[in-house]
Design a protein around this motif. Structure first.
Motif, PDB file in Angstrom:
ATOM      1  N   ALA A  98       6.704   2.935  -6.738  1.00 46.19           N
ATOM      2  CA  ALA A  98       5.980   1.662  -6.803  1.00 46.19           C
ATOM      3  C   ALA A  98       5.846   1.052  -5.408  1.00 46.19           C
ATOM      4  O   ALA A  98       4.780   0.534  -5.042  1.00 46.19           O
ATOM      5  CB  ALA A  98       6.695   0.702  -7.746  1.00 46.19           C
ATOM      6  N   ALA A  99       6.911   1.129  -4.616  1.00 50.50           N
ATOM      7  CA  ALA A  99       6.869   0.607  -3.251  1.00 50.50           C
ATOM      8  C   ALA A  99       5.908   1.425  -2.390  1.00 50.50           C
ATOM      9  O   ALA A  99       5.154   0.872  -1.577  1.00 50.50           O
ATOM     10  CB  ALA A  99       8.271   0.606  -2.642  1.00 50.50           C
ATOM     11  N   GLU A 149      10.964   3.289  -8.787  1.00 48.74           N
ATOM     12  CA  GLU A 149      10.973   2.114  -7.905  1.00 48.74           C
ATOM     13  C   GLU A 149      10.433   2.479  -6.520  1.00 48.74           C
ATOM     14  O   GLU A 149       9.650   1.737  -5.928  1.00 48.74           O
ATOM     15  CB  GLU A 149      12.381   1.529  -7.801  1.00 48.74           C
ATOM     16  CG  GLU A 149      12.840   0.869  -9.081  1.00 48.74           C
ATOM     17  CD  GLU A 149      14.313   0.472  -9.075  1.00 48.74           C
ATOM     18  OE1 GLU A 149      15.086   0.975  -8.215  1.00 48.74           O
ATOM     19  OE2 GLU A 149      14.685  -0.348  -9.925  1.00 48.74           O
ATOM     20  N   SER A 167       8.202   0.469   4.643  1.00 45.27           N
ATOM     21  CA  SER A 167       7.407  -0.285   5.620  1.00 45.27           C
ATOM     22  C   SER A 167       7.243   0.452   6.946  1.00 45.27           C
ATOM     23  O   SER A 167       6.362   0.122   7.728  1.00 45.27           O
ATOM     24  CB  SER A 167       8.037  -1.663   5.864  1.00 45.27           C
ATOM     25  OG  SER A 167       9.355  -1.514   6.373  1.00 45.27           O
ATOM     26  N   LYS A 196      -6.303  -1.546   2.305  1.00 50.32           N
ATOM     27  CA  LYS A 196      -6.946  -2.854   2.410  1.00 50.32           C
ATOM     28  C   LYS A 196      -7.123  -3.249   3.869  1.00 50.32           C
ATOM     29  O   LYS A 196      -8.177  -3.746   4.273  1.00 50.32           O
ATOM     30  CB  LYS A 196      -6.131  -3.913   1.670  1.00 50.32           C
ATOM     31  CG  LYS A 196      -6.771  -5.279   1.700  1.00 50.32           C
ATOM     32  CD  LYS A 196      -5.973  -6.301   0.935  1.00 50.32           C
ATOM     33  CE  LYS A 196      -6.659  -7.649   1.028  1.00 50.32           C
ATOM     34  NZ  LYS A 196      -5.879  -8.711   0.444  1.00 50.32           N
ATOM     35  N   LYS A 207       3.288   3.107  -3.475  1.00 53.37           N
ATOM     36  CA  LYS A 207       1.936   2.787  -3.941  1.00 53.37           C
ATOM     37  C   LYS A 207       1.446   1.495  -3.300  1.00 53.37           C
ATOM     38  O   LYS A 207       0.321   1.408  -2.812  1.00 53.37           O
ATOM     39  CB  LYS A 207       1.923   2.666  -5.459  1.00 53.37           C
ATOM     40  CG  LYS A 207       0.581   2.280  -6.042  1.00 53.37           C
ATOM     41  CD  LYS A 207       0.680   2.156  -7.559  1.00 53.37           C
ATOM     42  CE  LYS A 207      -0.591   1.653  -8.177  1.00 53.37           C
ATOM     43  NZ  LYS A 207      -0.739   0.204  -8.134  1.00 53.37           N
ATOM     44  N   LYS A 208       2.306   0.483  -3.271  1.00 50.67           N
ATOM     45  CA  LYS A 208       1.936  -0.792  -2.659  1.00 50.67           C
ATOM     46  C   LYS A 208       1.657  -0.608  -1.173  1.00 50.67           C
ATOM     47  O   LYS A 208       0.696  -1.160  -0.638  1.00 50.67           O
ATOM     48  CB  LYS A 208       3.022  -1.836  -2.872  1.00 50.67           C
ATOM     49  CG  LYS A 208       2.649  -3.187  -2.278  1.00 50.67           C
ATOM     50  CD  LYS A 208       3.587  -4.270  -2.661  1.00 50.67           C
ATOM     51  CE  LYS A 208       3.274  -5.617  -2.093  1.00 50.67           C
ATOM     52  NZ  LYS A 208       2.218  -5.798  -1.152  1.00 50.67           N
ATOM     53  N   ARG A 209       2.480   0.174  -0.495  1.00 55.48           N
ATOM     54  CA  ARG A 209       2.269   0.436   0.927  1.00 55.48           C
ATOM     55  C   ARG A 209       0.902   1.082   1.157  1.00 55.48           C
ATOM     56  O   ARG A 209       0.154   0.672   2.051  1.00 55.48           O
ATOM     57  CB  ARG A 209       3.385   1.345   1.467  1.00 55.48           C
ATOM     58  CG  ARG A 209       3.214   1.822   2.886  1.00 55.48           C
ATOM     59  CD  ARG A 209       3.404   0.726   3.880  1.00 55.48           C
ATOM     60  NE  ARG A 209       3.334   1.275   5.230  1.00 55.48           N
ATOM     61  CZ  ARG A 209       3.210   0.558   6.290  1.00 55.48           C
ATOM     62  NH1 ARG A 209       3.171  -0.758   6.196  1.00 55.48           N
ATOM     63  NH2 ARG A 209       3.139   1.109   7.480  1.00 55.48           N
ATOM     64  N   CYS A 210       0.562   2.068   0.355  1.00 54.08           N
ATOM     65  CA  CYS A 210      -0.736   2.732   0.485  1.00 54.08           C
ATOM     66  C   CYS A 210      -1.881   1.759   0.226  1.00 54.08           C
ATOM     67  O   CYS A 210      -2.871   1.735   0.973  1.00 54.08           O
ATOM     68  CB  CYS A 210      -0.823   3.929  -0.458  1.00 54.08           C
ATOM     69  SG  CYS A 210       0.229   5.312   0.022  1.00 54.08           S
ATOM     70  N   GLU A 211      -1.753   0.946  -0.804  1.00 44.81           N
ATOM     71  CA  GLU A 211      -2.798  -0.041  -1.120  1.00 44.81           C
ATOM     72  C   GLU A 211      -2.960  -1.038   0.024  1.00 44.81           C
ATOM     73  O   GLU A 211      -4.087  -1.380   0.404  1.00 44.81           O
ATOM     74  CB  GLU A 211      -2.461  -0.776  -2.408  1.00 44.81           C
ATOM     75  CG  GLU A 211      -2.599   0.062  -3.654  1.00 44.81           C
ATOM     76  CD  GLU A 211      -2.076  -0.611  -4.909  1.00 44.81           C
ATOM     77  OE1 GLU A 211      -2.443  -0.128  -5.987  1.00 44.81           O
ATOM     78  OE2 GLU A 211      -1.300  -1.583  -4.824  1.00 44.81           O
ATOM     79  N   ASP A 212      -1.839  -1.507   0.580  1.00 42.41           N
ATOM     80  CA  ASP A 212      -1.899  -2.467   1.686  1.00 42.41           C
ATOM     81  C   ASP A 212      -2.563  -1.856   2.919  1.00 42.41           C
ATOM     82  O   ASP A 212      -3.370  -2.505   3.588  1.00 42.41           O
ATOM     83  CB  ASP A 212      -0.496  -2.969   2.046  1.00 42.41           C
ATOM     84  CG  ASP A 212       0.113  -3.861   0.977  1.00 42.41           C
ATOM     85  OD1 ASP A 212      -0.620  -4.291   0.055  1.00 42.41           O
ATOM     86  OD2 ASP A 212       1.334  -4.120   1.057  1.00 42.41           O
ATOM     87  N   GLU A 213      -2.231  -0.605   3.221  1.00 42.48           N
ATOM     88  CA  GLU A 213      -2.824   0.067   4.377  1.00 42.48           C
ATOM     89  C   GLU A 213      -4.319   0.307   4.166  1.00 42.48           C
ATOM     90  O   GLU A 213      -5.110   0.155   5.096  1.00 42.48           O
ATOM     91  CB  GLU A 213      -2.098   1.383   4.668  1.00 42.48           C
ATOM     92  CG  GLU A 213      -0.743   1.178   5.307  1.00 42.48           C
ATOM     93  CD  GLU A 213      -0.826   0.460   6.647  1.00 42.48           C
ATOM     94  OE1 GLU A 213      -1.510   0.952   7.562  1.00 42.48           O
ATOM     95  OE2 GLU A 213      -0.227  -0.619   6.772  1.00 42.48           O
TER      96      GLU A 213
END
Length: 80
Positions: free
Chosen positions: A43-44, A40, A7, A54, A46-52
């Motif tokens: 995956a975290a 793991e 984060s 978006k 990847k989610k951070r990149c996707e959230d940023e």
């Protein structure tokens, strides 16, 4: 050395680390437990990149245009 919390990473930092994780996993020379931990973390990341991405897309989408199509400002997207 302790890894920086996902984060706290910028998009660029997260993407660079994600590429490193993928490279290590693709080589296949990491022990099973380390592979699971890398997966793991990946995956975290990847989610951070996707959230940023978006968040950035929402900012771009919120740019208001005048009658000639020129940007005049932004509309806050908080609360969406």
């Amino acid at each position: 050395m302790t890894a920086t919390p996902v984060s706290d990473l910028s998009f660029e930092q997260a993407m660079k680390e994600l590429e490193s994780v993928v490279d290590k996993l693709e080589r296949g020379d990491v022990e099973l437990d380390a592979s699971i931990a890398l997966y793991e973390r990946g995956a975290a990341l990847k989610k951070r990149c996707e959230d940023e991405l978006k968040r950035a897309e929402e900012k771009v989408a919120a740019i208001t245009l005048d009658g000639s199509g020129n940007p005049t400002g932004t509309t806050p997207v908080e609360g969406k």
